[in-house]
Design an enzyme around this catalytic site. Structure first.
Site, PDB file in Angstrom:
ATOM      1  N   LYS A 121       0.838  -1.205   0.000  1.00 35.96           N
ATOM      2  CA  LYS A 121       0.000   0.000   0.000  1.00 35.96           C
ATOM      3  C   LYS A 121       0.874   1.257   0.000  1.00 35.96           C
ATOM      4  O   LYS A 121       0.652   2.183  -0.782  1.00 35.96           O
ATOM      5  CB  LYS A 121      -0.916   0.013   1.224  1.00 35.96           C
ATOM      6  CG  LYS A 121      -1.929   1.168   1.208  1.00 35.96           C
ATOM      7  CD  LYS A 121      -2.446   1.495   2.582  1.00 35.96           C
ATOM      8  CE  LYS A 121      -1.482   2.347   3.346  1.00 35.96           C
ATOM      9  NZ  LYS A 121      -2.013   2.876   4.624  1.00 35.96           N
ATOM     10  N   ASP A 140      -6.357   1.432   1.411  1.00 33.10           N
ATOM     11  CA  ASP A 140      -6.357   1.779   2.830  1.00 33.10           C
ATOM     12  C   ASP A 140      -7.736   1.442   3.396  1.00 33.10           C
ATOM     13  O   ASP A 140      -8.518   0.741   2.753  1.00 33.10           O
ATOM     14  CB  ASP A 140      -6.020   3.260   3.013  1.00 33.10           C
ATOM     15  CG  ASP A 140      -7.074   4.179   2.393  1.00 33.10           C
ATOM     16  OD1 ASP A 140      -7.998   3.688   1.710  1.00 33.10           O
ATOM     17  OD2 ASP A 140      -6.961   5.417   2.582  1.00 33.10           O
TER      18      ASP A 140
END
Length: 216
Positions: A121, A140
């Protein structure tokens, strides 16, 4: 699962909803972006932006942070939470950058994920914000929630959700998806009290269809 046509329609609508959607972390260099992303874990961007000016004034380069006293780093970033683990990763990341990358943040996903404290991420965010070359979609908490509610993915693991998103979004939309999902999560699709009735993309949302009989 949504079709590519539906995915594009959703993002084009969101672009009209949030014309100013962009990254809210403050940074000047790829290194500062890398550190800011680390600090943003389980912390608001607003808090990170209050912490980084002094942090970067003292330790704004990999060379300086690699030599920093760990206790000083912990004290500076304490307000961002999980400060011991974050400080450890920040210092170790800086040391690796100096020792293995000549003090330069690598511009590819594989090498970025070798850095302590940088997962997929974070690497996606760095590639997007620091290098303007998105390679994927950062999942997220906002992207995860929206993907599940809208019907983009039934998965719960971020990397599996990302793979589902990449199947329906053409690469030219990666930049928009990364920003718009965050903004939509903050402004409309709140985890505790989503504003479904006034949401401009509600007609595409599986969660809305499930909970409301009529879909305008």
């Amino acid at each position: 699962m949504k079709t590519k046509k539906q995915a594009i329609e959703i993002i084009e609508t969101m672009k009209k909803m949030y014309p100013d959607a962009t990254c809210s972390l403050d940074f000047k260099t790829p290194f500062q972006m890398t550190i800011a992303v680390m600090l943003s874990a389980q912390c608001t961007d607003e808090r990170v932006n209050k912490t980084t000016p002094y942090l970067f004034e003292k330790y704004g380069t990999p060379e300086k942070m690699a030599e920093a006293d760990i206790k000083d780093l912990e004290e500076i970033i304490h307000p961002c939470g999980f400060y011991k683990n974050k400080a450890k990763n920040m210092k170790a990341c800086s040391q690796m950058l100096v020792q293995e990358f000549n003090g330069i943040v690598p511009q590819n996903m594989e090498e970025l994920q070798k850095l302590p404290g940088v997962g997929r991420k974070s690497a996606n965010v760095i590639m997007l914000e620091a290098f303007h070359d998105p390679q994927g979609i950062a999942v997220d908490t906002h992207a995860k929630r929206i993907s599940n509610k809208m019907g983009f993915s039934k998965q719960t693991e971020p990397e599996k959700i990302e793979q589902d998103l990449l199947k329906v979004f053409p690469k030219e939309y990666y930049y928009d998806v990364n920003h718009l999902f965050v903004w939509h999560g903050r402004n409309a699709c709140d985890a505790r009290k989503p504003n479904c009735v006034d949401c401009d993309v509600r007609k595409y949302c599986d969660n809305y269809k499930k909970n409301f009989k009529e879909i305008p």
